[in-house]
Design an enzyme around this catalytic site. Structure first.
Site, PDB file in Angstrom:
ATOM      1  N   THR A 112       0.835  -1.195   0.000  1.00 57.59           N
ATOM      2  CA  THR A 112       0.000   0.000   0.000  1.00 57.59           C
ATOM      3  C   THR A 112       0.866   1.240   0.000  1.00 57.59           C
ATOM      4  OG1 THR A 112      -0.120   0.317   2.391  1.00 57.59           O
ATOM      5  CG2 THR A 112      -1.636  -1.282   1.420  1.00 57.59           C
ATOM      6  N   SER A 114       0.846   3.378   2.235  1.00 59.48           N
ATOM      7  CA  SER A 114       1.116   3.811   3.601  1.00 59.48           C
ATOM      8  C   SER A 114       2.023   2.869   4.370  1.00 59.48           C
ATOM      9  CB  SER A 114      -0.198   3.951   4.375  1.00 59.48           C
ATOM     10  OG  SER A 114      -0.892   2.717   4.400  1.00 59.48           O
ATOM     11  N   CYS A 115       1.934   1.564   4.115  1.00 56.12           N
ATOM     12  CA  CYS A 115       2.613   0.636   5.018  1.00 56.12           C
ATOM     13  C   CYS A 115       3.721  -0.148   4.373  1.00 56.12           C
ATOM     14  CB  CYS A 115       1.609  -0.330   5.634  1.00 56.12           C
ATOM     15  SG  CYS A 115       0.956  -1.544   4.472  1.00 56.12           S
ATOM     16  N   GLY A 116       3.926  -0.056   3.067  1.00 54.27           N
ATOM     17  CA  GLY A 116       4.966  -0.851   2.460  1.00 54.27           C
ATOM     18  C   GLY A 116       4.520  -2.280   2.225  1.00 54.27           C
TER      19      GLY A 116
END
Length: 286
Positions: A112, A114-116
């Site tokens: 994503t 945002s989170c890798g």
């Protein structure tokens, strides 16, 4: 190629009064990374520097370590429904003799903005794949110089000025010179773009450098720094516990809550030079 920003209609309310106007938003589109024609990963990113992003991702996964490991990076012909090229699918061909990894070729990995990488392997995977361990890097940084880096990075964020919706990663020399800056909806994408551009320029490992990221320092970002041979990772927000564990084991200097000259040093404090000895009993919370 996709656009970095897009325009959308917005209802703007100021002082209780509503009106319509166009607003500039950061673009977010999926990018599928293929390796040897086989799907490897999908990430949500801001279009631009897609080839560097793909190469940087492969560095962080331990697949490549130099430009010589990559034969070609191309957008995929015929990937679109009409048979034309699509700028949301990139294929990386490894050089002869470079082994194909078995890490993700049998599963489609989704990341994503945002989170890798979701479900990333543990510290053991980094131990076995690290080519440029930062532990022996002798770089030293004055604490005052480190405190100046966020302002220098912020001054270079051109797209953020227009959208307010982008993360940034900046690569600095030991003297505080901004060597490269990339912006993206995902911190990990911005870091991959920086590392990939370094590979393309033949500058890996990135010894003696500082990587500064907006937001927090996750395990994935610490992993990327370690895999690229970066000795110092700093973030304007908090690190995760696993990021600290990795930093301590790999010899990475990890700094969090870097704001206005204040900071918490979670690992590798020997690289930071102080005008006076570090005091005892200082609270570790910002």
């Amino acid at each position: 190629m996709g656009r970095v920003t897009e325009r959308r209609r917005v209802v703007r309310v100021r002082g209780g009064v509503a009106g319509t106007r166009p607003d500039t938003l950061v673009a977010e589109e999926p990018l599928e990374i293929r390796l040897g024609g086989k799907p490897l990963a999908i990430t949500m990113r801001t279009p631009g520097d897609d080839f560097a992003l793909a190469v940087g991702f492969l560095v962080s996964e331990g697949v490549v370590g130099s430009a010589d490991d990559v034969r070609a990076v191309t957008y995929c012909e015929g990937a679109a429904e009409d048979g034309s090229n699509t700028y949301n699918v990139v294929n990386v061909q490894l050089a002869p003799g470079v082994a194909l990894p078995d890490i993700t070729l049998e599963r489609n990995v989704y990341t994503t903005s945002s989170c890798g990488l979701c479900g990333k392997a543990s510290l053991d995977a980094v131990r076995t794949a690290t080519r440029f361990p930062p532990a022996a890097d002798p770089v030293r940084l004055p604490v005052g110089l480190v405190g100046e880096l966020p302002d220098r990075l912020r001054a270079a964020q051109k797209v953020f000025d227009r959208t307010g919706g982008l993360h940034a990663a900046g690569l600095f020399s030991a003297g505080g010179e901004l060597l490269d800056v990339r912006e993206d909806v995902g911190r990990h994408n911005a870091v991959d773009k920086i590392i990939g551009r370094a590979v393309q320029a033949g500058r890996l490992p990135l010894a003696g450098s500082v990587l500064l990221v907006s937001g927090r320092a996750s395990f994935e970002l610490a992993q990327k720094a370690v895999m690229a041979g970066i000795p110092v990772l700093a973030a304007v927000s908090a690190p995760s516990s696993l990021a600290v564990d990795l930093a301590q084991e790999a010899g990475l200097t990890l700094i969090g809550f870097l704001r206005g000259g204040d900071m918490n040093i979670y690992a590798g404090e020997e690289r930071i030079e102080f005008p006076a000895p570090v005091g005892q009993g200082v609270s570790q919370r910002p």
